[in-house]
Scaffold this motif. Structure first.
Motif, PDB file in Angstrom:
ATOM      1  N   PRO A 108       0.812  -1.222   0.000  1.00  0.00           N
ATOM      2  CA  PRO A 108       0.000   0.000   0.000  1.00  0.00           C
ATOM      3  C   PRO A 108       0.841   1.267   0.000  1.00  0.00           C
ATOM      4  O   PRO A 108       1.946   1.298   0.548  1.00  0.00           O
ATOM      5  CB  PRO A 108      -0.801  -0.129   1.303  1.00  0.00           C
ATOM      6  N   ALA A 109       0.303   2.300  -0.613  1.00  0.00           N
ATOM      7  CA  ALA A 109       0.899   3.643  -0.552  1.00  0.00           C
ATOM      8  C   ALA A 109       0.073   4.464   0.431  1.00  0.00           C
ATOM      9  O   ALA A 109      -1.126   4.669   0.226  1.00  0.00           O
ATOM     10  CB  ALA A 109       0.880   4.285  -1.932  1.00  0.00           C
ATOM     11  N   VAL A 110       0.687   4.912   1.515  1.00  0.00           N
ATOM     12  CA  VAL A 110      -0.004   5.652   2.571  1.00  0.00           C
ATOM     13  C   VAL A 110       0.347   7.137   2.452  1.00  0.00           C
ATOM     14  O   VAL A 110       1.520   7.485   2.292  1.00  0.00           O
ATOM     15  CB  VAL A 110       0.384   5.110   3.967  1.00  0.00           C
ATOM     16  N   TYR A 111      -0.636   7.993   2.551  1.00  0.00           N
ATOM     17  CA  TYR A 111      -0.410   9.423   2.368  1.00  0.00           C
ATOM     18  C   TYR A 111      -1.479  10.219   3.116  1.00  0.00           C
ATOM     19  O   TYR A 111      -2.473   9.655   3.589  1.00  0.00           O
ATOM     20  CB  TYR A 111      -0.445   9.787   0.879  1.00  0.00           C
ATOM     21  N   ARG A 112      -1.294  11.514   3.224  1.00  0.00           N
ATOM     22  CA  ARG A 112      -2.267  12.396   3.849  1.00  0.00           C
ATOM     23  C   ARG A 112      -3.084  13.075   2.758  1.00  0.00           C
ATOM     24  O   ARG A 112      -2.561  13.472   1.720  1.00  0.00           O
ATOM     25  CB  ARG A 112      -1.589  13.436   4.734  1.00  0.00           C
ATOM     26  N   THR A 113      -4.373  13.226   3.018  1.00  0.00           N
ATOM     27  CA  THR A 113      -5.258  13.870   2.056  1.00  0.00           C
ATOM     28  C   THR A 113      -6.367  14.580   2.815  1.00  0.00           C
ATOM     29  O   THR A 113      -6.358  14.613   4.053  1.00  0.00           O
ATOM     30  CB  THR A 113      -5.827  12.826   1.063  1.00  0.00           C
TER      31      THR A 113
END
Length: 262
Positions: A108-113
């Motif tokens: 998975p690619a985890v990021y803030r949005t």
């Protein structure tokens, strides 16, 4: 090819090519002749052939492979994979039929949005609220099914759960994390369809005629009705179908009266 008056030439050429595919003259996997050869065969110009090929591509009968040519696509008789939209609670552990899809998928690619015009109403939140996003490609281990999965975790809704430290888990693990923090997970799915973007078509191995199914699943707290998580699953309708188990629900008022009678 006999020319029919008052009908566009490219439509006549497309009809002739469609017939060649239907009769087996061009079986699935066959590489089509060049534009020049097709123009000579049908007695038309290359731009006319180009329009006819474009029409058959839009119908999903032809595929253009960059640097190789144009090929007749295999006949699609229906989805080869099925994604079941159910959740099972077994001995305190949540299970979904797609658990194995996540085991086969990419990291998975985890990021803030932040919430936007689409996600905010689904989560019953204002726009521009902070969330953690988790994107990954998942795959059916028993077939050709592929899907793009996105997990959106509102920061204020996952506070006090293990998801704040480990957001990149599979859905069943996320449901368990919510339950462990005192929530009572329940789910609501909404299905829509649209034309896939080029990157979606490439990732999911879709034809140019494919329709993209978009499933939004809201995980909410049953007692309060508060939305907790949002999942977005994108998959090609030509390769993967959706299956739902449906049970009859008692009206809430009837349920309340029954409890009061006891």
């Amino acid at each position: 090819m006999a020319i029919i008056r008052n009908e566009a030439l490219h439509k006549q050429v497309a009809a002739a090519m469609r017939q060649a595919i239907a009769t087996g003259e061009w079986p699935p996997g066959t590489q089509l002749p060049t534009e020049t050869d097709l123009a000579q065969t049908y007695g038309v110009s290359r731009p006319t052939v180009r329009l006819a090929v474009a029409a058959l591509r839009s119908e999903g009968q032809l595929d253009v492979k960059q640097g190789r040519g144009t090929f007749v696509r295999p006949t699609v008789h229906g989805p080869s994979a099925t994604m079941e939209r159910t959740v099972t609670l077994r001995g305190g552990t949540y299970e979904t039929p797609t658990d194995a899809w996540f085991a086969q998928g990419e990291e998975p690619a985890v990021y803030r949005t932040r919430t936007d015009a689409i996600t905010a109403p689904l989560l019953d939140m204002a726009e521009d609220e902070l969330m953690i996003g988790v994107d990954r490609l998942i795959a059916d281990p028993a077939g050709d099914g592929r899907a793009l999965h996105r997990f959106l975790l509102p920061m204020e809704r996952i506070e006090g759960t293990a998801l704040t430290e480990q957001p990149g888990v599979a859905p069943a693990e996320a449901y368990a994390a919510l339950a462990a923090a005192g929530r009572e997970p329940a789910w609501r799915d909404r299905v829509s369809a649209r034309v896939p973007q080029p990157d979606e078509r490439e990732a999911l191995h879709l034809s140019e005629a494919a329709v993209l199914l978009v499933v939004h699943r809201v995980t909410y707290d049953r007692p309060s009705g508060l939305p907790l998580l949002l999942e977005e699953t994108r998959l090609g309708a030509e390769s993967t179908g959706l299956t739902f188990d449906i049970e009859a629900l008692k009206p809430k008022r009837a349920t309340q009266r029954a409890k009061a009678a006891h």
